[in-house]
Enzyme design. Structure first.
Site, short mmCIF file in Angstrom:
data_model
loop_
_atom_site.label_atom_id
_atom_site.label_comp_id
_atom_site.label_asym_id
_atom_site.label_seq_id
_atom_site.Cartn_x
_atom_site.Cartn_y
_atom_site.Cartn_z
N ASP A 78 0.84 -1.20 0.00
CA ASP A 78 0.00 0.00 0.00
C ASP A 78 0.88 1.25 0.00
OD1 ASP A 78 -2.38 1.31 -0.12
OD2 ASP A 78 -2.78 1.27 2.02
N GLY A 79 0.35 2.31 -0.54
CA GLY A 79 1.07 3.58 -0.54
C GLY A 79 0.19 4.66 0.06
N GLU A 82 2.28 3.69 -4.36
CA GLU A 82 1.67 2.37 -4.60
C GLU A 82 2.64 1.51 -5.42
OE1 GLU A 82 -1.09 1.21 -3.41
OE2 GLU A 82 -2.47 2.87 -3.04
N ASP A 138 -4.69 -2.48 -2.93
CA ASP A 138 -5.99 -1.84 -3.09
C ASP A 138 -5.99 -0.84 -4.24
OD1 ASP A 138 -4.65 0.33 -2.09
OD2 ASP A 138 -5.74 0.44 -0.19
N HIS A 167 -8.53 -0.77 3.45
CA HIS A 167 -8.18 -0.83 4.88
C HIS A 167 -9.26 -1.38 5.79
CE1 HIS A 167 -5.90 2.96 3.47
NE2 HIS A 167 -5.43 1.87 2.93
N ASP A 171 -0.93 0.13 5.23
CA ASP A 171 -1.28 1.55 5.28
C ASP A 171 -0.61 2.21 6.49
OD1 ASP A 171 -2.91 3.91 4.55
OD2 ASP A 171 -3.89 3.49 6.48
#
Ligand code: F6P
Length: 532
Positions: free
Chosen positions: A11-12, A49, A71, A126, A136
């Site tokens: 995740d970013g 990401e 995501d 999330h 995250d």
């Protein structure tokens, strides 16, 4: 899971566009969980990401099999829909005609994707995914650190700084439950796996580790982390996503897994060690009598185990019904229905051989449901003369065909069941053909035999089995949570309960010739080839 198989979550995050950004990734390789993160000063969310995926893939050896969960729909769709090919041929133009950004990272990512076998999977985000939530937090922690704000809240710092073990919210150590499917497969195994994984994850934050190919995986430490995504869509699927084996006994282990090898080795201590190495608190064994017996032996070695009874044969005494049975009966009934129409057209005696080992449950129930005229079960050794008499009597009454349902373990009075020999291994089977031949001899009518065999173990579970399997799986998790080990879940009446494993592995449940079920069949004129 073998050393080259990984599950990665990435995740970013970015505070501004552009602005200070961070990325986080969780890398699961079965034994351990690694968390990595990093930051950049002036960046964008998309860069972060991509960076997360690049860095995570750099952490796995080339040639690895990877399931990568993100995501970012943009990232996942790019790989699943082949956008890169388009970008290379159109000079990095997006479908809207804009220049594709972050070419440097896309190129790196494609290179890494090419040298590994990556499956790209989109996660909801999330709120729904524990690992994605952790990524995250790692990403945001990295931003905070780079901005000299400290790591943020306490939970975040606990997770961001721990690189060895994944911890759940609040810094508690992750609890793990192991599971395996052993023995012959049957419809409903996947439904149980799903119920254990979901029940454990949703309710108690317990992680499930599935051993591949029954006890073989336990001995060889071959396992996978089973999360919500791994069990998604399997409720209706036959077989078992974990694979199974009915020949790998850890106490007498034959390296090639072959029945035909002469000597086995006791590898039970390896199995116990593997559970300890993976920090697995208890092992759920989903199996029939053979697998449950092995589970019981492991309990004697101090391994906390929980049994879940499966078998199409329905021959386990400690439960009223095993899951898989209803599906097998449904398949056998459908087959008998089909045999019926061809029997009628050709005026033949059709013999249908069904499975069930030394118990006649499948033959009795499918025979009754399919209107079998004669049902032969191991509990009532039959006489050919009575079988022939029933067929002749039907013919006298103008019924030009007959259906005989015979259990593979059925045998004529005074004789033995018929086995097929393969090396040292004896498996029941072949009585159908013999019965058919004898019928032709004694009645002069044309007869054919059909052996349903493994068809009865395949295909989608019935709704009854899906529900029962789900109830069993959830109950097993409840036992785990309460610390009730060395028990087997079971169905008593309409209640899901549990019994001591010791008790559960005693004997075989067979059809009672004096039961209401048998008397009902007799009452509608069914013959058992026996004077009842
Ligand atoms: O126990 C399930 C069962 O399908 C029996 O009904 C049958 O006798 C046996 O397994 C067949 O075993 P295998 O899959 O090894 O041929």
């Amino acid at each position: 899971m073998s050393a080259e198989e990984y599950i990665i979550y990435t995740d970013g995050a970015c505070s501004g566009n552009p602005g200070p950004g961070g990325w986080g990734a969780v890398i699961l390789d079965g034994d351990s969980v690694q968390e990595i993160s990093g930051s950049a000063d002036e960046t964008t969310n998309q860069r972060m990401e991509l960076q997360a995926a690049v860095e995570a893939l750099r952490h796995v050896p080339p040639g690895s099999k990877v399931k990568l969960y993100s995501d970012s729909a943009y990232l996942v769709n790019c790989f699943n829909e082949g956008w890169m090919k388009r970008w290379l041929s159109n000079g990095w133009q997006s479908s809207k005609g804009k220049k594709v950004e972050n070419q440097d990272l896309w190129e790196l990512l494609f290179e890494l994707a090419e040298i590994n076998r990556v499956e790209w999977i989109k996660v909801k985000g999330h709120a729904d995914d524990r690992y994605n939530q952790c990524c995250d937090k790692l990403a945001r922690g990295a931003i905070n650190k780079s901005q000299n704000k400290g790591a943020g809240d306490e939970n975040l710092s606990a997770e961001a700084e721990d690189t060895g073990k994944f911890k759940t919210k609040g810094g508690r150590k992750l609890r793990r439950i192991g599971l395996l499917t052993g023995g012959g497969d049957c419809p409903g195994l996947n439904a149980v796996i799903r119920a254990v994984v979901k029940g454990a994850g949703y309710n108690y934050d317990i992680e499930s580790i599935g051993f591949n190919n029954g006890f073989k995986g336990l001995v060889e430490n071959d396992a996978v982390v089973l999360d919500d995504y791994a069990v998604s869509g399997i409720l209706t699927r036959g077989g078992t996503i974990l694979g199974t084996s009915n020949r790998d006994n850890p106490f007498d282990f034959r390296p090639g897994g072959s029945d035909y090898q002469e000597t086995g080795v006791d590898r039970s201590s390896d199995a116990v060690e593997n559970l300890a190495k993976r920090n697995i608190e208890a092992l759920v064994v989903i199996g029939g009598d053979g697998s449950l017996l092995l589970a019981h032996r492991f309990s004697k070695l101090g391994v906390p185990v929980i049994g879940i009874p499966k078998t199409i044969d329905n021959d386990l005494p400690a439960t009223d019904i095993t899951f898989g049975f209803d599906s097998a009966v449904t398949t056998a009934t459908e087959a008998i229905d089909k045999i019926h129409t061809t029997a009628e057209s050709h005026h033949r005696v059709m013999v249908v051989e069904v499975m069930g080992r030394h118990a006649g449950w499948i033959a009795l129930q499918a025979g009754m449901a399919g209107g079998g005229d004669i049902i032969l079960i191991p509990e009532l050794p039959f006489k050919y003369s009575y079988v022939a008499e029933k067929i002749t009597e039907r013919r006298r009454r103008g019924k030009k065909f007959s259906i005989v349902v015979v259990a593979e373990g059925a045998y004529p009075a005074g004789e033995e069941p018929i086995y097929q020999q393969k090396g040292d291994v004896k498996r029941l089977g072949g009585i159908g053909t013999v019965v058919s031949r004898e019928i032709e001899k004694l009645t002069g009518m044309e007869s054919r035999a059909t052996v349903l065999g493994h068809l009865q173990r395949g295909g989608s579970p019935t709704s009854y089995d899906r529900v029962l399997a789900t109830r069993f799986g959830v109950k097993a998790v409840e036992l785990f949570q309460k610390g009730h080990f060395n028990e087997m879940v079971c169905l008593k009446g309409n209640q899901v309960k549990s019994v001591d494993l010791e008790e559960a592995v005693q004997g075989t449940k067979r059809v009672d010739p004096d039961s209401e079920l048998v008397r009902t069949a007799l009452a509608v004129g069914t013959s058992f080839g026996h004077l009842l």
